[in-house]
Scaffold this motif. Structure first.
Motif, PDB file in Angstrom:
ATOM      1  N   UNK A 265       4.263  72.143 -11.023  1.00 41.76           N
ATOM      2  CA  UNK A 265       4.739  72.837 -12.540  1.00 41.76           C
ATOM      3  C   UNK A 265       6.223  72.688 -11.908  1.00 41.76           C
ATOM      4  N   UNK A 266       6.961  73.158 -11.356  1.00 43.35           N
ATOM      5  CA  UNK A 266       8.040  73.960 -11.235  1.00 43.35           C
ATOM      6  C   UNK A 266       9.015  72.966 -10.594  1.00 43.35           C
ATOM      7  N   UNK A 267       8.546  72.008 -10.311  1.00 43.86           N
ATOM      8  CA  UNK A 267       9.702  70.993  -9.458  1.00 43.86           C
ATOM      9  C   UNK A 267      10.523  70.296  -9.970  1.00 43.86           C
ATOM     10  N   UNK A 268      11.327  70.642 -11.320  1.00 45.46           N
ATOM     11  CA  UNK A 268      12.099  69.903 -12.216  1.00 45.46           C
ATOM     12  C   UNK A 268      13.075  71.448 -12.654  1.00 45.46           C
ATOM     13  N   UNK A 269      13.312  72.430 -12.570  1.00 43.06           N
ATOM     14  CA  UNK A 269      12.923  73.622 -13.006  1.00 43.06           C
ATOM     15  C   UNK A 269      14.438  74.156 -11.731  1.00 43.06           C
ATOM     16  N   UNK A 270      15.103  72.965 -10.915  1.00 44.41           N
ATOM     17  CA  UNK A 270      15.873  73.010 -10.009  1.00 44.41           C
ATOM     18  C   UNK A 270      16.035  74.472  -9.055  1.00 44.41           C
ATOM     19  N   UNK A 271      14.908  75.114  -8.156  1.00 43.37           N
ATOM     20  CA  UNK A 271      14.213  75.700  -7.154  1.00 43.37           C
ATOM     21  C   UNK A 271      15.648  75.930  -5.784  1.00 43.37           C
ATOM     22  N   UNK A 272      15.307  76.633  -5.420  1.00 43.09           N
ATOM     23  CA  UNK A 272      16.954  77.460  -4.343  1.00 43.09           C
ATOM     24  C   UNK A 272      15.557  77.776  -3.645  1.00 43.09           C
ATOM     25  N   UNK A 273      16.295  77.462  -2.629  1.00 44.35           N
ATOM     26  CA  UNK A 273      14.910  77.999  -1.174  1.00 44.35           C
ATOM     27  C   UNK A 273      14.312  79.044  -1.061  1.00 44.35           C
ATOM     28  N   UNK A 274      14.854  80.465  -2.092  1.00 47.10           N
ATOM     29  CA  UNK A 274      14.000  81.012  -1.549  1.00 47.10           C
ATOM     30  C   UNK A 274      12.878  80.966  -2.650  1.00 47.10           C
ATOM     31  N   UNK A 275      13.566  80.801  -3.859  1.00 45.38           N
ATOM     32  CA  UNK A 275      12.436  80.897  -5.311  1.00 45.38           C
ATOM     33  C   UNK A 275      10.926  79.509  -4.455  1.00 45.38           C
ATOM     34  N   UNK A 276      11.334  78.665  -3.974  1.00 46.40           N
ATOM     35  CA  UNK A 276      10.239  77.606  -2.801  1.00 46.40           C
ATOM     36  C   UNK A 276       9.470  78.199  -2.065  1.00 46.40           C
ATOM     37  N   UNK A 277      10.176  79.310  -1.504  1.00 46.56           N
ATOM     38  CA  UNK A 277       9.454  79.899  -0.469  1.00 46.56           C
ATOM     39  C   UNK A 277       8.004  80.724  -0.986  1.00 46.56           C
ATOM     40  N   UNK A 278       8.764  81.106  -1.917  1.00 50.88           N
ATOM     41  CA  UNK A 278       8.189  81.999  -2.655  1.00 50.88           C
ATOM     42  C   UNK A 278       6.689  81.161  -3.440  1.00 50.88           C
ATOM     43  N   UNK A 279       7.051  80.868  -4.342  1.00 53.69           N
ATOM     44  CA  UNK A 279       6.567  80.188  -5.316  1.00 53.69           C
ATOM     45  C   UNK A 279       5.527  79.188  -4.977  1.00 53.69           C
ATOM     46  N   UNK A 280       5.945  78.834  -3.488  1.00 55.83           N
ATOM     47  CA  UNK A 280       5.622  77.454  -2.227  1.00 55.83           C
ATOM     48  C   UNK A 280       4.246  78.191  -2.027  1.00 55.83           C
ATOM     49  N   UNK A 281       3.891  79.259  -1.874  1.00 55.65           N
ATOM     50  CA  UNK A 281       2.621  79.421  -1.648  1.00 55.65           C
ATOM     51  C   UNK A 281       1.162  79.893  -2.373  1.00 55.65           C
ATOM     52  N   UNK A 282       1.933  79.379  -3.550  1.00 54.98           N
ATOM     53  CA  UNK A 282       0.967  80.050  -5.018  1.00 54.98           C
ATOM     54  C   UNK A 282      -0.254  78.982  -5.264  1.00 54.98           C
ATOM     55  N   UNK A 283      -1.455  79.370  -5.462  1.00 52.12           N
ATOM     56  CA  UNK A 283      -2.025  78.135  -5.889  1.00 52.12           C
ATOM     57  C   UNK A 283      -3.313  78.953  -6.738  1.00 52.12           C
ATOM     58  N   UNK A 284      -3.746  78.094  -7.673  1.00 52.80           N
ATOM     59  CA  UNK A 284      -4.973  78.406  -8.075  1.00 52.80           C
ATOM     60  C   UNK A 284      -6.533  77.758  -8.060  1.00 52.80           C
ATOM     61  N   UNK A 285      -7.447  78.244  -8.369  1.00 49.84           N
ATOM     62  CA  UNK A 285      -8.958  77.607  -8.237  1.00 49.84           C
ATOM     63  C   UNK A 285      -9.200  76.447  -9.392  1.00 49.84           C
ATOM     64  N   UNK A 286     -10.348  75.665  -9.319  1.00 48.90           N
ATOM     65  CA  UNK A 286     -10.497  75.225 -10.534  1.00 48.90           C
ATOM     66  C   UNK A 286     -11.555  75.567 -11.173  1.00 48.90           C
ATOM     67  N   UNK A 287     -11.810  75.209 -12.557  1.00 47.62           N
ATOM     68  CA  UNK A 287     -12.568  75.995 -13.005  1.00 47.62           C
ATOM     69  C   UNK A 287     -12.706  74.756 -14.673  1.00 47.62           C
ATOM     70  N   UNK A 288     -13.881  75.013 -15.079  1.00 50.38           N
ATOM     71  CA  UNK A 288     -13.351  74.441 -16.355  1.00 50.38           C
ATOM     72  C   UNK A 288     -14.894  74.416 -17.234  1.00 50.38           C
ATOM     73  N   UNK A 289     -14.605  73.904 -18.574  1.00 50.57           N
ATOM     74  CA  UNK A 289     -15.387  74.550 -19.287  1.00 50.57           C
ATOM     75  C   UNK A 289     -15.538  73.421 -20.500  1.00 50.57           C
ATOM     76  N   UNK A 290     -17.379  73.711 -21.164  1.00 51.44           N
ATOM     77  CA  UNK A 290     -17.155  72.080 -22.063  1.00 51.44           C
ATOM     78  C   UNK A 290     -18.177  73.393 -23.778  1.00 51.44           C
ATOM     79  N   UNK A 291     -18.760  72.145 -24.252  1.00 49.73           N
ATOM     80  CA  UNK A 291     -19.343  72.728 -25.312  1.00 49.73           C
ATOM     81  C   UNK A 291     -20.408  71.325 -25.403  1.00 49.73           C
ATOM     82  N   UNK A 292     -21.438  71.648 -26.116  1.00 49.60           N
ATOM     83  CA  UNK A 292     -22.049  70.569 -25.537  1.00 49.60           C
ATOM     84  C   UNK A 292     -23.682  70.906 -26.644  1.00 49.60           C
ATOM     85  N   UNK A 293     -23.996  70.346 -27.616  1.00 53.24           N
ATOM     86  CA  UNK A 293     -25.033  70.334 -28.650  1.00 53.24           C
ATOM     87  C   UNK A 293     -26.033  69.375 -28.596  1.00 53.24           C
ATOM     88  N   UNK A 294     -27.109  69.059 -29.031  1.00 51.85           N
ATOM     89  CA  UNK A 294     -28.697  68.075 -28.836  1.00 51.85           C
ATOM     90  C   UNK A 294     -28.765  68.695 -27.282  1.00 51.85           C
TER      91      UNK A 294
END
Length: 483
Positions: A295-324
């Motif tokens: 998400x941050x690849x176009x925000x001109x990150x410097x090395x410090x920011x890349x080193x910190x944000x590069x460690x961050x990740x999230x998990x996969x989770x989904x939701x939906x609505x169903x009837x019948x």
């Protein structure tokens, strides 16, 4: 001769690229209506971004908000059936009954109502993977021993205040922590049962369990819970958009950025919008989206920011609505592992299929360790529903899937080894760096806490305006600005 021609061509290409880059941030390359000058640029229109925008508007600060989707609300999602008028919240379900929640709903003219957790159905438990009904199973409840452990670490409710070093016990997996501190089986199981907890709970750290299942969460599940009175938690975001629309770009994204390292320099952003490119000049930047590197690849990150944000990740989770579905409207069908420790559900699979306020409509959550397509997820949900029909002696109908949302990346965190290495302290150190602030669900989990956290951070963010902007940035200077 060929080498000379190649060098000339390369030089011309480099010059053209440099001119293009210069023009991208040159106001004269845009029509006047496409140059936006504001105090703040907010990236992301979920719980944090919308709360920040409304709060800044109320403080007479100028802003523009960039949101990649076609709506505000983020993890809050409500399906509206245009034919039947049914409303189904499939994302955020409830909020803690606190002044900040009541004030925000009142500010956006959306009524609130008390939540009775029985409204979400009487729970029944099944192992959806093994296709086994757990007839005599009841989920554990938080006991005093859990609360006593939670109280040992008041900073877990907001990880922006996580100490460095982090207490080593908090970096144990939850089963390891339970064993070391001799927690009751009921509390151990309850710790793995917080709603919408992504990933495999048996591999989840005690820090993550306590950060999710903190005192705010306990309050929700002991009666202090509210939701939109009309069963539409998205109404606050619809009303916010109606009010803030002149300052919001939906279906838009940032494709280039310049961020100065001093307050006087501010930031410049180039946004792709449905009405063309916009040049946004802001004195401060607020990142209210998941700040993962993609998400941050176009925000001109410097090395410090890349080193910190590069460690961050999230998990996969989904939701939906169903009837019948043919399923009962007063039952919540829950996934639990028949043979796994603490009856933790196996992955991937449906977490829960729960009734909504609109008869015949259910919402479901789906948890997986790997990204999956909508077709794969709905196929798995359909198979689960068809099996539940046979288990509950209901009519075998063909489920109709009417809404879907990908909540990934969900519950952001760095690897455990990086938490031990002081990642949260480093992340806190990025606040205000290069005129950029990070809000969203980075340090807290629920919408209630996101709003509270944003509210508490806003004074520092607004204080970032204390230096005058530098006018019309053109090219980077050899100092620390591009004036």
């Amino acid at each position: 001769m060929l080498t000379t021609l190649f060098c000339i061509a390369s030089a011309v290409g480099a010059l053209a690229a440099s001119v293009d880059a210069r023009d991208e941030f040159d106001s004269s390359a845009y029509a006047a209506k496409d140059v936006v000058e504001r105090d703040f640029a907010i990236i992301g229109g979920g719980a944090a971004g919308t709360y920040a925008a409304v709060s800044l508007a109320d403080r007479n600060k100028t802003f523009t908000l960039i949101e990649v989707s076609d709506r505000l609300g983020g993890h809050t999602r409500t399906f509206h059936d245009p034919v039947t008028g049914a409303k189904v919240d499939s994302g955020v379900q409830i909020h803690v009954d606190t002044p900040i929640v009541r004030d925000f709903f009142a500010r956006l003219r959306a009524p609130l109502a008390h939540v009775d957790l029985k409204d979400f159905g009487k729970p029944r438990y099944y192992d959806f993977a093994k296709r086994v009904a757990l007839a005599n199973y009841t989920v554990g409840a938080v006991q005093p021993d859990y609360v006593a452990e939670l109280d040992k670490y008041p900073f877990v409710e907001n990880l922006i205040d996580l100490p460095n070093p982090v207490p080593a016990d908090l970096l144990l997996t939850w089963p390891e922590y339970v064993k070391k501190h001799n927690l009751s089986y009921s509390s151990a199981q309850a710790g793995l049962s917080w709603p919408a907890t992504p990933g495999d709970p048996l591999d989840t750290t005690a820090l993550a369990i306590f950060n999710d299942g903190n005192h705010w969460e306990l309050a929700e599940f002991t009666g202090a819970a509210v939701r939109g009175a009309n069963h539409d938690n998205s109404q606050i975001y619809v009303n916010a958009l109606a009010e803030l629309k002149p300052h919001v770009f939906l279906k838009s994204s940032i494709i280039a950025a310049r961020r100065g390292s001093t307050r006087k320099c501010g930031v410049q952003l180039v946004a792709n919008t449905p009405s063309g490119k916009k040049l946004i000049k802001a004195r401060q930047l607020i990142i209210a989206m998941p700040p993962v590197l993609d998400n941050m690849k176009y925000f001109s990150l410097d090395r410090q920011e890349e080193a910190i944000l590069g460690k961050l990740s999230g998990k996969y989770y989904y939701a939906g609505v169903v009837n019948n579905t043919g399923l009962e409207d007063d039952v919540a069908y829950n996934n639990a592992g028949a043979d796994r420790p603490y009856h933790a559900a196996s992955l991937p699979g449906v977490v829960e299929i729960a009734p909504s306020a609109s008869p015949g409509y259910h919402f479901y959550w789906y948890n997986t360790l790997q990204a999956q397509t909508r077709a794969e997820i709905e196929g798995a949900a359909r198979s689960t529903i068809k099996w539940l029909q046979t288990q509950n002696n209901v009519k075998a109908l063909e489920p109709k899937f009417v809404d879907f949302q990908d909540h990934s990346p969900f519950h952001l965190s760095p690897p455990t080894r990086d938490i031990a290495d002081g990642w949260y302290s480093k992340m806190k150190g990025l606040q205000g760096y290069r005129n950029t602030w990070y809000i969203s669900a980075l340090f807290v989990v629920s919408s209630t806490q996101v709003w509270n956290n944003t509210h508490n951070m806003l004074p520092d963010i607004i204080n970032g305006l204390s230096a005058r902007p530098c006018g019309k940035p053109r090219t980077f200077d050899t100092k620390d600005c591009y004036c």
